[in-house]
Design a protein around this motif. Sequence first.
Motif, short mmCIF file in Angstrom:
data_model
loop_
_atom_site.label_atom_id
_atom_site.label_comp_id
_atom_site.label_asym_id
_atom_site.label_seq_id
_atom_site.Cartn_x
_atom_site.Cartn_y
_atom_site.Cartn_z
N GLU A 70 0.82 -1.21 0.00
CA GLU A 70 0.00 0.00 0.00
C GLU A 70 0.85 1.26 0.00
OE1 GLU A 70 -3.79 1.73 2.51
OE2 GLU A 70 -2.15 0.74 3.57
N ALA A 100 -2.00 -4.26 2.63
CA ALA A 100 -2.25 -3.05 3.43
C ALA A 100 -1.87 -3.28 4.88
CB ALA A 100 -3.72 -2.66 3.33
N ALA A 101 -1.49 -2.18 5.53
CA ALA A 101 -1.22 -2.24 6.97
C ALA A 101 -2.53 -2.36 7.74
CB ALA A 101 -0.46 -0.98 7.40
N GLN A 102 -2.45 -2.79 9.01
CA GLN A 102 -3.67 -3.04 9.79
C GLN A 102 -4.54 -1.81 9.92
OE1 GLN A 102 -2.65 -4.78 13.56
NE2 GLN A 102 -2.15 -6.79 12.66
N GLU A 103 -3.94 -0.65 10.07
CA GLU A 103 -4.74 0.56 10.27
C GLU A 103 -5.48 0.97 9.00
OE1 GLU A 103 -0.41 1.81 9.63
OE2 GLU A 103 -1.53 0.28 10.74
N SER A 104 -5.20 0.31 7.86
CA SER A 104 -5.89 0.65 6.62
C SER A 104 -7.37 0.36 6.69
CB SER A 104 -5.29 -0.14 5.45
OG SER A 104 -3.96 0.27 5.23
N THR A 105 -7.77 -0.54 7.59
CA THR A 105 -9.20 -0.86 7.69
C THR A 105 -10.01 0.36 8.07
OG1 THR A 105 -8.85 -1.57 9.96
CG2 THR A 105 -8.80 -3.27 8.26
N LEU A 122 -7.76 -5.69 -1.20
CA LEU A 122 -6.86 -5.35 -0.09
C LEU A 122 -6.71 -6.55 0.83
CD1 LEU A 122 -7.95 -2.43 -1.01
CD2 LEU A 122 -7.14 -1.72 1.25
N GLU A 124 -4.92 -7.52 4.43
CA GLU A 124 -4.31 -6.91 5.61
C GLU A 124 -3.10 -7.71 6.06
OE1 GLU A 124 -5.90 -6.71 10.00
OE2 GLU A 124 -6.91 -5.18 8.78
N ARG A 125 -1.99 -7.04 6.27
CA ARG A 125 -0.78 -7.71 6.74
C ARG A 125 -0.83 -7.84 8.27
NH1 ARG A 125 3.68 -4.20 3.41
NH2 ARG A 125 2.35 -2.53 4.19
#
Length: 524
Positions: A70, A100-105, A122, A124-125
């Motif tokens: 991302e 995507a990083a976790q905060e992307s949610t 997407l 999530e990693r």
Amino acid sequence: MSAKNSRSSDGLRETAAMSERILVLAPTRGDAALCRRFLGEAGFIHDICTQESDLCDALQRPSAVLVVAEESLQGPAGACIRAHLAAQPAWSSLPVIVLAAQESTRRLQTPEAYDAYGHITLLERPVRMATFLGTLRLALQEHRQQQRIGDLLAERAEAIRLRDEFLAMLGHELRNPLAAILTSAEVLEAVASDSERAAYCRGLIRPQAMQMKRLLDDLSDMSRMNRYKLSLEREPVDLRQVLKDVASQVAEMFTTRRQCLELDLDGPPGPLLADPMRLRQVFVNLLTNANRYSPKGGHIRVSLDTGDGLARVAIRDDGAGLCAETLQRIFEPFYQDRSQVGHRAGLGIGLTLARSLVQMHAGTITAQSAGPGCGSEFIVTLPLHDGTTDAAASAQPSAQPEQSPRAAARHILLIEDNHAFAMGLKHLLEAHCHQVDVAHDGTDGLRMAQEQRPDVVLLDIGLPGLDGYAVARRLRRIAGLSQVRVIAVTGFSCAADQQRARHAGIDHHLVKPVAMADLEAAIA
């Protein structure tokens, strides 16, 4: 296999492999090594990029799926990806998997940020490897489906192009003889009927009309062939006689271009069990092609050899010749050799029809040429017929249908809604000593039939109101007319039309334009 063919095959395999490629942007060495390992073990074709500039270059080659982190979308890589996706055809949408990083949610509350990337997934990693590989497989399936849609659209576009070219050429091929006929008609109105110019124009109208008729017949036969409705009427024939008849039929076009048509038919007989009309159609098409693509004053030779149970007809010309691509495609429907500049192009159906008719006779047809400017040769091979009981019949001329004796004078009712054709046919029949009355629709036709009691009813099928089938059925129910001879003269020519005509009580089914000999034979 030659080295050239081997390189070509390798190139096709490489292109197919690249179209399944998974393109990954892995900025760190650890990510790159991990992706390379897992994708390799799963059997995916992949390309790992560690630099954004490498990704931009790699996007210029075919790819099936793009995998990117991302954070990389914010830099030059994101701009390259957006530009690449914007340039795709409308039917294509490259699947993009974003790690995507976790905060992307939380940022997904504004999904418009991803609109420029089209179809995006997407993950999530940290991503479980099973989830990652499963998502890749789904993305590959979607890519393959898009490619199939693209192929279908390309085929449709090619079909539309061929259709438009065919219609343009059809108009050209019909307008030429039509122009000659209309011009002749105007000349006949302007000059004395006993002048040389009038005689010339009268002689020109029939061959030009016959050219249009042959064109329409070929189109009809192609349609019937495609629907598996074309059948053969086999009988014992001598192939030598068929070829002589064809030579007589096309003699005028060769004379016009001062070409020499040589027949070498001095060998043993060529007895066949075949449909003579269809064989004539094959060789007329082949000789028409030879005439068209040979120069004025050119030489065309037709030879017949027999042996090993086969008859072999070779038609050799000294004309334009054929290139390698044309030799491969010349029997394809509507194919035109675009390199033949300066030659009159046809519709591209004559050779296709010839091949189909030869194959229906369990034969083969091939084309040979040393190249452009070197002439060409078409070879037709047909199985000989060894039936002894038919030997005498096979030796009889089969070429042109015998002239039918003129029918005795009849009282004819012509039911035809085309006034011009009706009056022309009326005058022609009256010139052959028949009495003719005309009705222009089915209702008047039935009334006149009941009042006048004709010997023969000539009936169009596509009448306004009551069609020809309904008229025929009602005629059979009128007292005293149940045995009247009913002949359909119509533009409907397929087998289903003929079957409907029989079921309606129609005795003969003739297709416009009808030859007078055929009409007289039906009337007699």
